[in-house]
Enzyme design. Structure first.
Site, PDB file in Angstrom:
ATOM      1  N   ARG A   1       0.823  -1.206   0.000  1.00 55.32           N
ATOM      2  CA  ARG A   1       0.000   0.000   0.000  1.00 55.32           C
ATOM      3  C   ARG A   1       0.861   1.262   0.000  1.00 55.32           C
ATOM      4  O   ARG A   1       0.336   2.373  -0.030  1.00 55.32           O
ATOM      5  CB  ARG A   1      -0.933   0.004   1.222  1.00 55.32           C
ATOM      6  CG  ARG A   1      -1.983  -1.110   1.199  1.00 55.32           C
ATOM      7  CD  ARG A   1      -2.951  -0.910   0.041  1.00 55.32           C
ATOM      8  NE  ARG A   1      -3.945  -1.980  -0.054  1.00 55.32           N
ATOM      9  CZ  ARG A   1      -3.817  -3.050  -0.817  1.00 55.32           C
ATOM     10  NH1 ARG A   1      -2.714  -3.224  -1.541  1.00 55.32           N
ATOM     11  NH2 ARG A   1      -4.762  -3.963  -0.879  1.00 55.32           N
TER      12      ARG A   1
ATOM     13  N   THR B   1      10.639  -4.035   0.949  1.00 53.92           N
ATOM     14  CA  THR B   1       9.785  -4.759   1.885  1.00 53.92           C
ATOM     15  C   THR B   1       9.959  -6.266   1.690  1.00 53.92           C
ATOM     16  O   THR B   1      10.921  -6.717   1.055  1.00 53.92           O
ATOM     17  CB  THR B   1       8.318  -4.287   1.762  1.00 53.92           C
ATOM     18  OG1 THR B   1       7.556  -4.855   2.825  1.00 53.92           O
ATOM     19  CG2 THR B   1       7.724  -4.629   0.418  1.00 53.92           C
TER      20      THR B   1
ATOM     21  N   LYS C   1      14.379  -7.071   3.115  1.00 54.28           N
ATOM     22  CA  LYS C   1      14.930  -6.039   4.001  1.00 54.28           C
ATOM     23  C   LYS C   1      16.327  -6.356   4.530  1.00 54.28           C
ATOM     24  O   LYS C   1      17.133  -5.445   4.725  1.00 54.28           O
ATOM     25  CB  LYS C   1      13.973  -5.780   5.167  1.00 54.28           C
ATOM     26  CG  LYS C   1      12.659  -5.159   4.725  1.00 54.28           C
ATOM     27  CD  LYS C   1      11.741  -4.881   5.892  1.00 54.28           C
ATOM     28  CE  LYS C   1      10.410  -4.316   5.401  1.00 54.28           C
ATOM     29  NZ  LYS C   1       9.507  -3.968   6.514  1.00 54.28           N
TER      30      LYS C   1
ATOM     31  N   ALA D   1      11.584 -12.687  13.553  1.00 53.92           N
ATOM     32  CA  ALA D   1      12.968 -12.244  13.770  1.00 53.92           C
ATOM     33  C   ALA D   1      13.609 -11.819  12.456  1.00 53.92           C
ATOM     34  O   ALA D   1      14.820 -11.904  12.296  1.00 53.92           O
ATOM     35  CB  ALA D   1      13.786 -13.367  14.428  1.00 53.92           C
TER      36      ALA D   1
ATOM     37  N   GLY E   1      13.644  -8.762   9.098  1.00 53.61           N
ATOM     38  CA  GLY E   1      14.053  -7.373   9.016  1.00 53.61           C
ATOM     39  C   GLY E   1      13.151  -6.421   9.768  1.00 53.61           C
ATOM     40  O   GLY E   1      13.613  -5.569  10.539  1.00 53.61           O
TER      41      GLY E   1
END
Length: 272
Positions: free
Chosen positions: A22, A69, A73, A135, A137
């Site tokens: 988004r 994303t 990451k 656990a 990014g």
């Protein structure tokens, strides 16, 4: 949208999958409101192709930068020429600026955005006990920002104990006074419960934790953007918990994403 021309600056977001993002909608709305001749587009990039794509973007002269994303990451860190702020300690990057000479400069804003979302809800952070599922990014960034904000203790749950230990070591190096422990699937006994995994994005995903351990009074956060109410949040709602969806973390950092990519200073959570 402003008309796109040969002078329009490019921004992009890299993800796999891509349909849930988004960020382009929010960034483009901000750019349009400011009258900025720039546009952000989504790019579906598989992990195996990430190095090649980053090299191509490095050579794209009208590219200002990119948002990073799931699942890139942590993988993008060694592909950057420089890392700013706490991103090196966190070990993950979610925003990259392309300098005019093609150098790529990475930063991490997830943690700041997450804290801003909590502040907007009026959730007290200092002294709070936090359960963190994941656990990766985003989990790293959130954990570091929560530690900096003064939480009382942190429990990390993840399928890989090695990844829990790696995150715990990073945190302990920077915040030695913070109690950090490995947890089970049970989130009971914590003030704030956070899902920082990708579980809940796809239909039929298992829950990232045991929802039976949730109770009224807890704040339950899920960083997943789509669906807006994940199965975890639906379970939390049924148990009387306060809900914090993925839009909150994104809304808390959109302006900073644009500022970072544009080479301007970003603000910090807690500032006016």
């Amino acid at each position: 949208m402003m008309p796109i021309s040969g002078n329009t600056a490019l921004m992009c977001i890299l993800a796999d999958p891509i349909g849930q993002v988004r960020t382009p909608q929010m960034v483009n709305a901000l750019l349009q409101a400011r009258g900025t001749d720039a546009v952000m587009v989504p790019m579906h990039v598989a992990p195996a192709d990430l190095p090649d794509v980053m090299q191509a973007l490095r050579r794209t002269r009208n590219l200002k930068g990119m948002v990073i994303t799931v699942p890139h990451k942590m993988s993008v860190v060694p592909l950057c020429d420089e890392i700013e702020g706490d991103a090196a300690a966190v070990g993950a990057v979610n925003v990259v600026r392309r300098e005019p000479d093609g150098r790529l400069v990475g930063g991490m804003l997830d943690g700041t955005g997450f804290l801003r979302g909590l502040e907007a809800l009026g959730v007290p952070v200092r002294g709070a006990s936090v359960y963190l599922a994941g656990a990766g990014g985003a989990a790293h960034a959130i954990a570091f920002s929560l530690a900096q904000a003064g939480i009382g203790r942190l429990t990390i749950a993840n399928r890989s104990r090695a990844r829990i230990d790696a995150l715990a070591r990073r945190l302990t190096e920077r915040y030695p006074a913070l109690p950090v422990s490995a947890g089970s699937a049970d989130p009971a006994g914590h003030d704030i419960v956070v899902n920082a995994t990708s579980l809940g994005m796809a239909p039929g995903d298992p829950l990232p934790l045991d929802a039976a351990g949730l109770s009224a009074g807890q704040v339950v956060a899920d960083i997943i953007m789509q669906p807006a109410e994940t199965a975890l949040l639906a379970q939390a709602r049924a148990r009387g918990c306060r809900l914090y969806g993925g839009a909150g973390m994104l809304e808390g950092q959109v302006a900073d994403m644009v500022a970072f990519i544009s080479g301007r200073a970003t603000s910090q959570a807690g500032e006016a």
